[in-house]
Each structure stands twice: as C-alpha cells, then as structure tokens.
Design an enzyme around this catalytic site. Structure first.
Site, mmCIF file in Angstrom:
data_model
loop_
_atom_site.group_PDB
_atom_site.id
_atom_site.type_symbol
_atom_site.label_atom_id
_atom_site.label_comp_id
_atom_site.label_asym_id
_atom_site.label_seq_id
_atom_site.Cartn_x
_atom_site.Cartn_y
_atom_site.Cartn_z
ATOM 1 N N SER A 114 72.151 6.333 47.286
ATOM 2 C CA SER A 114 71.536 6.115 48.591
ATOM 3 C C SER A 114 72.647 5.970 49.622
ATOM 4 C CB SER A 114 70.725 4.822 48.518
ATOM 5 O OG SER A 114 70.567 4.266 49.799
ATOM 6 N N SER A 115 72.336 6.293 50.866
ATOM 7 C CA SER A 115 73.370 6.165 51.903
ATOM 8 C C SER A 115 73.706 4.697 52.188
ATOM 9 C CB SER A 115 72.923 6.864 53.187
ATOM 10 O OG SER A 115 71.698 6.340 53.620
ATOM 11 N N CYS A 116 72.879 3.755 51.701
ATOM 12 C CA CYS A 116 73.174 2.337 51.968
ATOM 13 C C CYS A 116 74.328 1.820 51.121
ATOM 14 C CB CYS A 116 71.934 1.477 51.811
ATOM 15 S SG CYS A 116 71.416 1.286 50.119
ATOM 16 N N TYR A 143 70.413 -3.713 46.570
ATOM 17 C CA TYR A 143 70.170 -2.338 46.126
ATOM 18 C C TYR A 143 71.473 -1.546 46.139
ATOM 19 C CZ TYR A 143 67.916 2.287 46.209
ATOM 20 O OH TYR A 143 67.519 3.566 45.935
ATOM 21 N N LYS A 147 73.403 0.494 43.133
ATOM 22 C CA LYS A 147 73.649 1.944 43.215
ATOM 23 C C LYS A 147 75.147 2.250 43.108
ATOM 24 C CE LYS A 147 69.640 3.670 43.311
ATOM 25 N NZ LYS A 147 69.265 4.593 42.228
ATOM 26 N N HIS A 186 59.470 2.179 53.571
ATOM 27 C CA HIS A 186 60.494 2.607 54.526
ATOM 28 C C HIS A 186 59.809 3.008 55.834
ATOM 29 C CE1 HIS A 186 62.869 3.068 50.800
ATOM 30 N NE2 HIS A 186 63.848 2.680 51.582
HETATM 31 P P1 GDP Z 1 67.005 1.224 56.307
HETATM 32 O O1 GDP Z 1 67.378 2.595 56.782
HETATM 33 O O2 GDP Z 1 67.656 0.846 55.011
HETATM 34 O O3 GDP Z 1 67.245 0.184 57.380
HETATM 35 O O4 GDP Z 1 65.460 1.264 55.921
HETATM 36 P P2 GDP Z 1 64.037 1.248 56.655
HETATM 37 O O5 GDP Z 1 63.414 2.572 56.485
HETATM 38 O O6 GDP Z 1 63.273 0.092 56.112
HETATM 39 O O7 GDP Z 1 64.281 0.935 58.209
HETATM 40 C C1 GDP Z 1 64.864 1.839 59.095
HETATM 41 C C2 GDP Z 1 64.783 1.333 60.534
HETATM 42 O O8 GDP Z 1 63.443 1.432 60.985
HETATM 43 C C3 GDP Z 1 65.218 -0.105 60.787
HETATM 44 O O9 GDP Z 1 65.959 -0.145 61.987
HETATM 45 C C4 GDP Z 1 63.880 -0.825 60.998
HETATM 46 O O10 GDP Z 1 64.001 -1.959 61.834
HETATM 47 C C5 GDP Z 1 63.070 0.271 61.681
HETATM 48 N N1 GDP Z 1 61.604 0.095 61.563
HETATM 49 C C6 GDP Z 1 60.735 0.153 62.599
HETATM 50 N N2 GDP Z 1 59.485 -0.081 62.186
HETATM 51 C C7 GDP Z 1 59.553 -0.272 60.845
HETATM 52 C C8 GDP Z 1 58.561 -0.554 59.846
HETATM 53 O O11 GDP Z 1 57.385 -0.701 60.111
HETATM 54 N N3 GDP Z 1 58.996 -0.656 58.560
HETATM 55 C C9 GDP Z 1 60.321 -0.496 58.230
HETATM 56 N N4 GDP Z 1 60.670 -0.579 56.931
HETATM 57 N N5 GDP Z 1 61.282 -0.257 59.162
HETATM 58 C C10 GDP Z 1 60.899 -0.148 60.441
#
Ligand code: GDP
Length: 327
Positions: A114-116, A143, A147, A186
C-alpha cells in the site's frame, strides 16, 4: 530494475489469497484471460491466520504462483480504532502465506502492499526509494508496519534463498467489490454510499470528513489487477514497485466528482472534527511505466462503474473483525 524474461502464466496453477476482496476478486477476473488455473480458498476452508492449516492447504493444492491479496483493510477510522487487527492479523497472514509458499517451492509470489508504507512527509511524487526514510502517518501506521514487514519478508526470501517473490505498492484503490461500511471504508466507497443515501433522503447537505484539502491519487481496481498480471509476467526484483494512475485530486474535488456521478445536488459540508490523514500521497510510478504499463480508466468512468456496482448490491458492508478481504 530487472525485467523478468517474460514469465508465462499459461497452464500454471495460480493461488489468489484473498479472492473475496476488492483486489483479489479483480485479480481473479483478470486472470480469466491468462489460460491459467486459478485456485482460491473460502475462509471456511482455509483460515490464513493459522500457520499449519495454511501450509497444509498449499501442500495439498500445489500452486506455482501466488498472489497475496489477503489483508485486513479499512479507511482512516478503522486503522485508528483496530490497531491489533491491522498489525497482528496482517502480520500473521503474511508470514503464513509467504513462508508456506517458500516451503512448497512456489515459483513466483506477488505481495501487495500500500502507498501508506511511505513516510508521512515523503518527497512527492513518492519514489520507491522513500521507504523507511522518515516517520509514518500515525493514522495508519499499524497497517503500514505490517505491509513493510511483508515486503521485507519477500526481500529476505529472495536474498537468502533466491525465491522470486516481488512486491507491488498500489495507490488508493476503488471500484467493484469495495467495502461500503459507513465508518470503516475508504473515502470512495464512503462517499458513494453517503451521497446515495442523501440523494434518496433528499437531504439538503451531507458531510465529508476533514478539511477537503488533502490530495489523493486514485486507481481503479481493474487497472490494478491488470498491473498485477503485468508484474507477474515482467518484473523480478527485490525492490517494491509502485502502481499509480497519476490521477491526483483534492478530497474536495473528489467529493464533488462523486456527488456528480451519484446525482446528489445538495451541499457538501466539511467536518473538520474528522482526521485528514496524510496531506498528500502521490506515487511516482515511473518504474512500471518504463516497463510498459499504464492505467487506462479515467476517474470519472471508474466511479460510474463503482456506483453501478454499489446499486447492484455487489459491494460488501462488513464490520472490521475476523475477515480477510483485500489489500
Ligand atoms: P487514507 O488515504 O489512508 O487517508 O484513507 P481514506 O480513504 O480513509 O481517506 C482519504 C481522505 O479522505 C482523508 O483525507 C479523509 O479525511 C477523507 N475523507 C473524507 N470523507 C471521508 C469518509 O467519509 N471516509 C473516509 N474514510 N475518508 C474520508
């Protein structure tokens, strides 16, 4: 970077670990055109957290190629709330699958990361060489550590035994078969579901987590599955390889795109009590591009397919806990 002398999947037995998840199921769909035998195991048949059972299943089924798409995954909130699941279960599954694959003499193994795994303040776009150059983003370090350990296991088996085990690091994925859990998903699945429900309820406004300013790169899962098959055939190296689309958008613009695809016309309200996560996460995918692969689904088109899939009820709505789905 080493280009494998085009490994032929034709006639091979290919085990896809995690075939029920978003990535695993896309890999199974993609492998259908490769004239190989795809092996899968339902969770009732095989619990990948169990070492003995994993080894026995691999001994009995004798795959020559393994795609490791089994992982406990979730969005920013799930990572924060379930540190044991994200760290320990993922480590257990990786160790069992990778070690058993070595024991039975698997020829090629593709581990999906994952990119994280890259530092929170990595230089952008993030090249593979940024790995372990700084502290991780705290919201997903459980996570990420698991990974990183998985890709290190692949490197270790290559170094000590010459096993042809490779690792690919996808950027943020979305598409068919995503998990639509309201809190643990996500951002693409979360917003598709929330905006759809707001449209049906005729809600005047809907919330989007964070400030809307973080930048994310999104890759359609069918494109990623295509990259997995491409790498199995063409890539052999101890260095992980990034897989991105180059499609970078702010969360605010992304939310507007999802609203458009779903047909939600109300107001988007940014809930700054929720975390933003890392400010930017754009992969440098020049290595895989140099090898000759690139993504070909536009974000708009990919989101439309994801929304159709959601409407057909194909997505999953799972709680985190006790389920190994996708990377
Ligand atoms: P990340 O890329 O590991 O941070 O994974 P996420 O997909 O959970 O979040 C991506 C970005 O989307 C972050 O900046 C969150 O704050 C934003 N975000 C906005 N709305 C949502 C939501 O409803 N769910 C999640 N998971 N992220 C959200």
């Amino acid at each position: 970077m080493t280009r494998a002398s085009t490994y032929d999947l034709g006639g091979k037995r290919v085990f896809v670990a995690g075939h029920r998840g978003m990535v695993g199921s896309a890999v199974v769909r993609r492998l259908a055109s490769e004239h190989c035998t795809v092996l899968t195991a339902d969770r009732r048949e095989l619990d990948l957290t169990k070492q003995e059972a994993t080894l026995k299943w691999l001994e009995d089924n004798r795959p020559e190629v393994v795609v490791h798409a089994a992982a406990k995954v979730g969005g920013i909130a799930a990572n924060n709330n379930f540190p044991v699941d994200f760290l320990c279960d993922n480590l257990a599954v990786e160790l069992n699958v990778i070690r058993a694959s070595h024991t039975i003499g698997v020829r090629r193994l593709l581990f999906l990361g994952s990119s994280c795994i890259y530092p929170k303040h990595a230089k952008q776009p993030i090249a593979e060489s940024e790995l372990l150059t700084g502290p991780l983003e705290p919201t997903n370090e459980w996570y990420a550590i698991a990974k990183i350990a998985g890709l290190k296991m692949c490197q270790a088996y290559r170094r000590q035994y010459g096993d042809d085990f490779i690792s690919a690091m996808p950027t943020n994925l979305y598409g068919r078969g995503d998990n639509y859990h309201p809190d643990h998903s996500h951002v693409p699945a979360a917003l598709i579901r929330r905006f759809h429900e707001a449209k049906i309820a005729k809600a005047p406004s809907v919330s989007v987590w964070g400030t809307g300013t973080p930048l994310r790169e999104f890759l359609n899962v069918e494109d990623f599955a295509d990259a997995c098959v491409f790498l199995l055939k063409n890539y052999s190296s101890d260095l992980p390889i990034n897989v991105g689309s180059g499609d970078e958008v702010s969360i605010a613009d992304f939310a507007a795109m999802v609203a458009h695809v779903v047909g939600y016309e109300g107001k988007l309200i940014f809930d700054t009590s929720k975390p933003d996560g890392t400010p930017r996460k754009l992969l440098d995918s020049s290595k895989i591009r140099e090898l000759g692969w690139r993504a070909n689904t536009s974000l708009q088109a990919g989101l439309a397919v994801a929304y159709e899939d959601f409407l057909k009820g194909h997505g999953r709505h799972l709680e985190v806990g006790g389920y190994y789905a996708r990377t």
